[in-house]
Design a protein around this motif. Structure first.
Motif, PDB file in Angstrom:
ATOM      1  N   THR A  99     -15.829   9.674  13.919  1.00 45.46           N
ATOM      2  CA  THR A  99     -14.513   9.411  14.222  1.00 45.46           C
ATOM      3  C   THR A  99     -13.906   9.055  13.291  1.00 45.46           C
ATOM      4  OG1 THR A  99     -14.837   9.841  16.651  1.00 45.46           O
ATOM      5  CG2 THR A  99     -12.748   9.120  16.015  1.00 45.46           C
ATOM      6  N   ALA A 100     -14.523   7.795  12.678  1.00 41.40           N
ATOM      7  CA  ALA A 100     -13.780   7.019  11.649  1.00 41.40           C
ATOM      8  C   ALA A 100     -13.538   8.000  10.469  1.00 41.40           C
ATOM      9  CB  ALA A 100     -14.630   5.817  11.253  1.00 41.40           C
ATOM     10  N   LYS A 101     -14.616   8.766  10.118  1.00 43.45           N
ATOM     11  CA  LYS A 101     -14.176   9.773   8.979  1.00 43.45           C
ATOM     12  C   LYS A 101     -13.045  10.632   8.847  1.00 43.45           C
ATOM     13  CE  LYS A 101     -19.006   9.835   7.580  1.00 43.45           C
ATOM     14  NZ  LYS A 101     -20.320  10.793   7.473  1.00 43.45           N
ATOM     15  N   GLN A 102     -12.570  11.050  10.298  1.00 41.49           N
ATOM     16  CA  GLN A 102     -11.454  11.689  10.580  1.00 41.49           C
ATOM     17  C   GLN A 102     -10.281  10.830  10.169  1.00 41.49           C
ATOM     18  OE1 GLN A 102     -10.941  14.434  13.854  1.00 41.49           O
ATOM     19  NE2 GLN A 102     -13.106  13.444  14.657  1.00 41.49           N
ATOM     20  N   PHE A 103     -10.210   9.500  10.863  1.00 41.13           N
ATOM     21  CA  PHE A 103      -9.187   8.727  10.578  1.00 41.13           C
ATOM     22  C   PHE A 103      -9.023   8.525   9.040  1.00 41.13           C
ATOM     23  CE2 PHE A 103      -9.879   6.503  14.801  1.00 41.13           C
ATOM     24  CZ  PHE A 103      -9.059   7.353  15.474  1.00 41.13           C
ATOM     25  N   ILE A 104     -10.033   8.196   8.288  1.00 41.57           N
ATOM     26  CA  ILE A 104      -9.931   7.974   6.762  1.00 41.57           C
ATOM     27  C   ILE A 104      -9.282   9.219   6.275  1.00 41.57           C
ATOM     28  CG2 ILE A 104     -11.340   7.329   4.521  1.00 41.57           C
ATOM     29  CD1 ILE A 104     -11.062   5.158   6.319  1.00 41.57           C
ATOM     30  N   GLY A 130      -4.277   0.300   4.512  1.00 39.32           N
ATOM     31  CA  GLY A 130      -5.322  -0.856   4.908  1.00 39.32           C
ATOM     32  C   GLY A 130      -5.886  -0.827   6.077  1.00 39.32           C
ATOM     33  N   LEU A 131      -5.165  -0.917   7.172  1.00 38.11           N
ATOM     34  CA  LEU A 131      -5.585  -1.169   8.494  1.00 38.11           C
ATOM     35  C   LEU A 131      -6.689  -0.186   9.007  1.00 38.11           C
ATOM     36  CD1 LEU A 131      -2.286  -1.458  10.292  1.00 38.11           C
ATOM     37  CD2 LEU A 131      -3.707  -3.421  10.020  1.00 38.11           C
ATOM     38  N   PHE A 132      -6.726   1.243   8.450  1.00 31.72           N
ATOM     39  CA  PHE A 132      -7.744   2.083   8.618  1.00 31.72           C
ATOM     40  C   PHE A 132      -8.898   1.295   7.950  1.00 31.72           C
ATOM     41  CE2 PHE A 132      -3.974   4.633   9.525  1.00 31.72           C
ATOM     42  CZ  PHE A 132      -4.671   5.478  10.646  1.00 31.72           C
ATOM     43  N   ALA A 133      -9.096   0.919   6.757  1.00 32.67           N
ATOM     44  CA  ALA A 133     -10.140   0.376   6.052  1.00 32.67           C
ATOM     45  C   ALA A 133     -10.732  -0.750   6.763  1.00 32.67           C
ATOM     46  CB  ALA A 133      -9.872  -0.150   4.655  1.00 32.67           C
ATOM     47  N   PRO A 175      -5.687   6.212  -0.769  1.00 28.33           N
ATOM     48  CA  PRO A 175      -5.463   4.907  -0.711  1.00 28.33           C
ATOM     49  C   PRO A 175      -6.330   4.247   0.404  1.00 28.33           C
ATOM     50  CG  PRO A 175      -3.385   5.735  -1.208  1.00 28.33           C
ATOM     51  CD  PRO A 175      -4.317   7.001  -0.715  1.00 28.33           C
ATOM     52  N   ALA A 176      -6.383   4.913   1.600  1.00 28.33           N
ATOM     53  CA  ALA A 176      -7.359   4.507   2.768  1.00 28.33           C
ATOM     54  C   ALA A 176      -8.726   4.498   2.363  1.00 28.33           C
ATOM     55  CB  ALA A 176      -7.214   5.242   4.007  1.00 28.33           C
ATOM     56  N   ALA A 177      -9.206   5.717   1.735  1.00 25.83           N
ATOM     57  CA  ALA A 177     -10.593   5.680   1.197  1.00 25.83           C
ATOM     58  C   ALA A 177     -11.080   4.620   0.378  1.00 25.83           C
ATOM     59  CB  ALA A 177     -10.656   7.163   0.508  1.00 25.83           C
ATOM     60  N   PHE A 178     -10.047   4.452  -0.707  1.00 21.64           N
ATOM     61  CA  PHE A 178     -10.283   3.329  -1.751  1.00 21.64           C
ATOM     62  C   PHE A 178     -10.447   1.961  -0.771  1.00 21.64           C
ATOM     63  CE2 PHE A 178      -8.509  -0.214  -4.312  1.00 21.64           C
ATOM     64  CZ  PHE A 178      -9.202  -0.063  -5.356  1.00 21.64           C
ATOM     65  N   PHE A 179      -9.438   1.749  -0.014  1.00 25.03           N
ATOM     66  CA  PHE A 179      -9.577   0.545   0.667  1.00 25.03           C
ATOM     67  C   PHE A 179     -10.888   0.478   1.329  1.00 25.03           C
ATOM     68  CE2 PHE A 179      -4.701   0.170   0.554  1.00 25.03           C
ATOM     69  CZ  PHE A 179      -4.712  -0.598  -0.459  1.00 25.03           C
ATOM     70  N   TYR A 180     -11.076   1.420   2.100  1.00 29.97           N
ATOM     71  CA  TYR A 180     -12.280   1.446   2.859  1.00 29.97           C
ATOM     72  C   TYR A 180     -13.537   1.185   2.115  1.00 29.97           C
ATOM     73  CZ  TYR A 180     -16.279   3.789   5.681  1.00 29.97           C
ATOM     74  OH  TYR A 180     -17.340   3.778   6.555  1.00 29.97           O
ATOM     75  N   ILE A 181     -13.853   1.672   1.239  1.00 26.92           N
ATOM     76  CA  ILE A 181     -14.984   1.664   0.169  1.00 26.92           C
ATOM     77  C   ILE A 181     -15.021   0.010  -0.265  1.00 26.92           C
ATOM     78  CG2 ILE A 181     -16.116   2.018  -2.091  1.00 26.92           C
ATOM     79  CD1 ILE A 181     -14.936   5.046  -1.851  1.00 26.92           C
ATOM     80  N   ASN A 182     -13.820  -0.546  -0.836  1.00 27.72           N
ATOM     81  CA  ASN A 182     -13.925  -2.027  -1.203  1.00 27.72           C
ATOM     82  C   ASN A 182     -13.903  -2.854  -0.029  1.00 27.72           C
ATOM     83  OD1 ASN A 182     -12.886  -2.455  -4.173  1.00 27.72           O
ATOM     84  ND2 ASN A 182     -11.829  -0.363  -3.409  1.00 27.72           N
ATOM     85  N   THR A 183     -13.350  -2.614   1.299  1.00 28.31           N
ATOM     86  CA  THR A 183     -13.558  -3.482   2.200  1.00 28.31           C
ATOM     87  C   THR A 183     -14.981  -3.507   3.032  1.00 28.31           C
ATOM     88  OG1 THR A 183     -11.280  -2.983   3.158  1.00 28.31           O
ATOM     89  CG2 THR A 183     -12.703  -3.972   4.705  1.00 28.31           C
TER      90      THR A 183
END
Length: 359
Positions: free
Chosen positions: A328-333, A308-311, A339-347
């Motif tokens: 660069t953010a896309k590499q991190f995701i 979730g921190l990534f998101a 789960p990180a992608a899910f949190f990212y979209i929701n955040t």
């Protein structure tokens, strides 16, 4: 005491949006009302700025309230919101200080030390400043922390390790706010004192790890749940420091890079030789963090925290409006996984909607 802690991305997000964030903003609203009554105009301005601009820090910290039983969730949230509000308020006071006096910064941050010491009388934390009268704003924040901590059955065994992490945080705040030419020598000298304990970490990474409050909130949440043995509290601290906290603050510095360069501020991510090295080191910290959290009860929850921190950081507007950072953010995701992608979209969606709800 048994607590049903979310273990999947969707149950975690549902609980955060439905329960945690509304409570966080209610409590922040109460502190905003107190800040508006601060007599000194500069202290009032800094207090209000810290609440308006750093609310997401309290939202993130508030997630740890999910560890506590319902009967103690109000107490752990009150502690987290008050402690984080002190952190953000003092950071602003130090950032805008003309004197850059380390004695001043140390005195201000004694408030965070006393916040973890129930029974300790407050002092004049503004001793070295012209601006003095905050209408007891900082005093009330400190005492709110103290009064809630004593209700936690596991606090006294967690206290030593909460203070250790707080001491790291306070030391960083002093060293990084002094005159520019003194910052790196101070920070590298500090690292030299402890580097044998952290052979795989560089000086600027160590300093980044010290800038997080997540370990304090994790310890507080477990202490609010039940009695903690000393060995349990030590284990929680060693899981969160350095790697989980490192992921947290390296991402924080990543999104602030361009802003810090423009303001001629020290940025720990800017110490890497290039972006490729930075990405690999963040990947390493994430890998080590996930390995460590498997040792804890509720391991799935802690793993979701790391993802979730990534998101939280990569959904920031600074990233979304800068093409190179977004790349660069896309590499991190990607290495954060689904789960990180899910949190990212929701955040990302929440950040945009929250402007309409909370202003």
């Amino acid at each position: 005491m048994t607590v049903n802690v979310p273990a999947t991305p969707w149950t975690m997000m549902y609980t955060i949006y439905r329960e945690v964030i509304p409570k966080v903003h209610r409590m922040l609203g109460q502190w905003r009302e107190k800040a508006e009554q601060i007599p000194n105009p500069e202290l009032r301005r800094q207090a209000l700025i810290s609440i308006e601009n750093k609310a997401f820090h309290c939202e993130g910290g508030g997630v740890y309230a999910m560890f506590a039983p319902e009967s103690r969730q109000e107490n752990i949230l009150q502690f987290i919101i008050a402690y984080q509000t002190i952190c953000d308020y003092l950071d602003g006071l130090c950032d805008w200080s003309e004197s850059q006096n380390p004695d001043d910064f140390h005195m201000l941050h004694k408030a965070l030390q006393h916040a973890l010491e129930p029974g300790q009388e407050v002092e004049n934390y503004y001793f070295y400043r012209e601006d003095q009268d905050d209408g007891d704003y900082l005093k009330e924040l400190v005492e709110t922390c103290q009064s809630n901590l004593v209700t936690f059955p596991g606090f006294w065994n967690a206290k030593e390790y909460m203070e250790e992490l707080s001491h790291y945080y306070r030391t960083l705040q002093v060293h990084k706010h002094v005159q520019k030419e003194e910052r790196v020598p101070r920070l590298t000298a500090w690292f030299d004192e402890v580097k044998e304990e952290f052979p795989d970490i560089r000086w600027y990474e160590f300093n980044a790890c010290t800038g997080s409050t997540l370990g304090i909130y994790a310890l507080g949440a477990y202490a609010a749940r039940s009695h903690l043995a000393d060995v349990q509290a030590r284990s929680i601290k060693s899981v969160y420091f350095p790697y989980v906290q490192g992921v947290h603050i390296l991402l924080d510095y990543f999104i602030d890079q361009q802003e810090d360069i423009a303001d001629d501020e020290l940025n720990f991510c800017a110490q890497y030789e290039d972006e490729e090295e930075m990405v690999e080191r963040v990947r390493y910290f994430k890998k080590e963090a996930e390995k460590k959290v498997r040792k804890l009860p509720d391991a799935a929850f802690h793993s979701l925290i790391v993802k979730g921190l990534f998101a939280i950081y990569l959904a920031d507007e600074k990233v979304q409006t800068e093409p190179s950072m977004k790349k660069t953010a896309k590499q991190f995701i990607r290495f954060g996984g689904l789960p990180a992608a899910f949190f990212y979209i929701n955040t990302w969606v929440y950040r945009r909607n929250s402007k309409l709800i909370y202003g």
